[in-house]
Enzyme design. Sequence first.
Site, PDB file in Angstrom:
ATOM      1  N   HIS A 263       1.042  -1.066   0.032  1.00 53.18           N
ATOM      2  CA  HIS A 263      -0.017   0.057  -0.072  1.00 53.18           C
ATOM      3  C   HIS A 263       0.889   1.292   0.026  1.00 53.18           C
ATOM      4  O   HIS A 263       2.307   1.177   0.495  1.00 53.18           O
ATOM      5  CB  HIS A 263      -0.693  -0.065   1.220  1.00 53.18           C
ATOM      6  CG  HIS A 263      -2.022   0.852   1.464  1.00 53.18           C
ATOM      7  ND1 HIS A 263      -1.531   2.299   1.801  1.00 53.18           N
ATOM      8  CD2 HIS A 263      -3.245   1.036   1.128  1.00 53.18           C
ATOM      9  CE1 HIS A 263      -2.736   2.725   1.964  1.00 53.18           C
ATOM     10  NE2 HIS A 263      -3.785   2.287   1.727  1.00 53.18           N
TER      11      HIS A 263
ATOM     12  N   ASP B 211       3.113  -4.293   7.571  1.00 56.20           N
ATOM     13  CA  ASP B 211       1.913  -3.749   7.440  1.00 56.20           C
ATOM     14  C   ASP B 211       0.711  -4.731   7.797  1.00 56.20           C
ATOM     15  O   ASP B 211       0.412  -5.512   6.908  1.00 56.20           O
ATOM     16  CB  ASP B 211       1.982  -3.012   6.078  1.00 56.20           C
ATOM     17  CG  ASP B 211       0.224  -2.337   5.844  1.00 56.20           C
ATOM     18  OD1 ASP B 211      -0.807  -2.596   6.570  1.00 56.20           O
ATOM     19  OD2 ASP B 211       0.444  -1.642   4.857  1.00 56.20           O
TER      20      ASP B 211
ATOM     21  N   GLN C 194      -4.610  -5.196   6.880  1.00 59.81           N
ATOM     22  CA  GLN C 194      -5.683  -5.973   6.468  1.00 59.81           C
ATOM     23  C   GLN C 194      -5.514  -7.315   6.881  1.00 59.81           C
ATOM     24  O   GLN C 194      -6.465  -8.123   6.778  1.00 59.81           O
ATOM     25  CB  GLN C 194      -5.641  -6.010   5.002  1.00 59.81           C
ATOM     26  CG  GLN C 194      -5.727  -4.838   4.068  1.00 59.81           C
ATOM     27  CD  GLN C 194      -7.073  -4.274   4.213  1.00 59.81           C
ATOM     28  OE1 GLN C 194      -8.156  -4.824   4.518  1.00 59.81           O
ATOM     29  NE2 GLN C 194      -7.435  -2.872   3.941  1.00 59.81           N
TER      30      GLN C 194
ATOM     31  N   LYS D 267     -10.252  -0.483  10.661  1.00 55.38           N
ATOM     32  CA  LYS D 267     -10.381  -1.624   9.898  1.00 55.38           C
ATOM     33  C   LYS D 267     -10.868  -2.849  10.548  1.00 55.38           C
ATOM     34  O   LYS D 267     -11.014  -4.067   9.956  1.00 55.38           O
ATOM     35  CB  LYS D 267      -9.040  -2.264   9.235  1.00 55.38           C
ATOM     36  CG  LYS D 267      -8.182  -0.738   8.528  1.00 55.38           C
ATOM     37  CD  LYS D 267      -8.410  -0.939   7.087  1.00 55.38           C
ATOM     38  CE  LYS D 267      -7.510   0.145   6.324  1.00 55.38           C
ATOM     39  NZ  LYS D 267      -7.888   0.543   5.297  1.00 55.38           N
TER      40      LYS D 267
ATOM     41  N   CYS E 160      -5.015   2.789  -3.444  1.00 57.24           N
ATOM     42  CA  CYS E 160      -3.667   3.073  -2.775  1.00 57.24           C
ATOM     43  C   CYS E 160      -2.582   2.279  -2.990  1.00 57.24           C
ATOM     44  O   CYS E 160      -1.716   1.911  -2.189  1.00 57.24           O
ATOM     45  CB  CYS E 160      -3.623   3.561  -1.422  1.00 57.24           C
ATOM     46  SG  CYS E 160      -5.167   4.609  -0.939  1.00 57.24           S
TER      47      CYS E 160
HETATM   48  N1  PMP Z   1      -1.970  -0.701   4.622  1.00 64.23           N
HETATM   49  C1  PMP Z   1      -2.922  -1.287   3.837  1.00 64.23           C
HETATM   50  C2  PMP Z   1      -2.746  -2.634   3.415  1.00 64.23           C
HETATM   51  C3  PMP Z   1      -4.127  -0.819   3.907  1.00 64.23           C
HETATM   52  O1  PMP Z   1      -5.128  -1.401   3.252  1.00 64.23           O
HETATM   53  C4  PMP Z   1      -4.512   0.528   4.298  1.00 64.23           C
HETATM   54  C5  PMP Z   1      -5.875   1.005   4.294  1.00 64.23           C
HETATM   55  N2  PMP Z   1      -6.310   1.289   3.163  1.00 64.23           N
HETATM   56  C6  PMP Z   1      -3.312   1.173   5.103  1.00 64.23           C
HETATM   57  C7  PMP Z   1      -2.099   0.448   4.987  1.00 64.23           C
HETATM   58  C8  PMP Z   1      -3.367   2.571   5.573  1.00 64.23           C
HETATM   59  O2  PMP Z   1      -4.286   2.473   6.607  1.00 64.23           O
HETATM   60  P1  PMP Z   1      -4.911   4.069   7.334  1.00 64.23           P
HETATM   61  O3  PMP Z   1      -5.324   4.839   6.336  1.00 64.23           O
HETATM   62  O4  PMP Z   1      -5.748   3.508   8.576  1.00 64.23           O
HETATM   63  O5  PMP Z   1      -3.478   4.594   8.236  1.00 64.23           O
END
Ligand code: PMP
Length: 408
Positions: A125, A202, A205, A228, A366
């Site tokens: 991401h 990370d 998910q 999430k 993203c």
């Molecule tokens: N990493 C992953 C794999 C995500 O899916 C997301 C959220 N789309 C993020 C990071 C970023 O998370 P946040 O916007 O809650 O900081």
Amino acid sequence: MTGPLDVARIREDFPILTTPFKGKRLVYLDSAVSGQMPRPVVERMGRYAQLEHTNVHRGVSTLSQEATDRFEEAREKVRRLVNAPSARQIVWTRGTTEALNLVAQSFGRPRVHAGDEILLSAMEHHANIVPWQLLAQERGARIRVIPMDDDGELILDAIPGLITDRTRILGLTHVSNALGTVNPVKEITALAHARGVPVVVDGAQAVPHLKVDLQDLDCDFYAFSGHKMSGPTGIGALFGKAEHLEAMPPWQGGGNMILSVTWEKTTYMPFPGKFEAGTPAIAATIGLGASVDYLEGIGFDRIAAHEHGLLVYATEALEAIPGLRILGKAREKAAVISFVMEGIHPHDIGSILDHEGIVVRAGHHCAQPVMERFGVPATTRASLAYFNTEEDVDALVAAVLKVKEIFG
Ligand code: PMP
């Protein structure tokens, strides 16, 4: 708890799912963007706001001490959830993004120098790319990438060759938000550690869908977001190994994170305090604790089994639609289905689905490098959660068939 989920009962905890939306039953297939919050979480935050609110870690008032206790209890709940050795190793952040920036700035900056390398997987991401690019630009370092195959699985054999004596850190997503791939974090961490390279994961998910055991994975850092995992926005966490957190400098200064301040010198709280400057998101943190209780009350085995059943059901039904292609066919896959349809833009699909009361995400998620890897500008993504049903999937499939009809 054992046995299958009582989804009908669970859905009663989510008023948004039982309240008509555009005159229709809301079909929420966008939990990868943000999960819905069940009633006990909302009620817990409401109770705090109405009856318990003040600031934490300040003063001798009973109210403040009790708020601090609730706030710290949430830290212990999160520790237990991910099996971290100590609650002190859970640092509160605004979310995954902030947690990864913290690692890049506080852990990365002192150890990354000109000519060094930062190794990232091809399915990160942007939250686990851009903070490293910023650092690499500042330091004159370079980013290298672990490739993936056409199924959306990382090519593990490539990793040993990509780790050099200049590799300072390896960044990896546990579960890909764009493809659903569940990466073998433990195996990759072992490969990196064998060469003395620390690993930052990370987990945004992963934490909502599978039982995460950080002592088993053995990674150095692990980041995740409350929103999430059936919790609120504005709160997330970073786990770090104690020796790293001990050695890392603060990255933001202010109240709450100091032991003493004079004009000459400031001393800092031990971790996690030194990373938590200013007033935190107290209600959200306590709410996150309630979401941990809620998820554990259902049970991760049952959540994973239910979501996997839906994934298989939805994959079969969608694949039967001519001209529809699913991106991401990893053997280990979370309940995320990204797809493209011949000749139809994902935004058009998303809009028509929205009209039908079906919430999905259309875009690059993203994860633009993932889109580039598969040669598409965007996908439509349905992401499933424990409160979804086969009826939700049937509605999705019917709406996708309608899209096909409209675009002929
Ligand atoms: N990493 C992953 C794999 C995500 O899916 C997301 C959220 N789309 C993020 C990071 C970023 O998370 P946040 O916007 O809650 O900081």
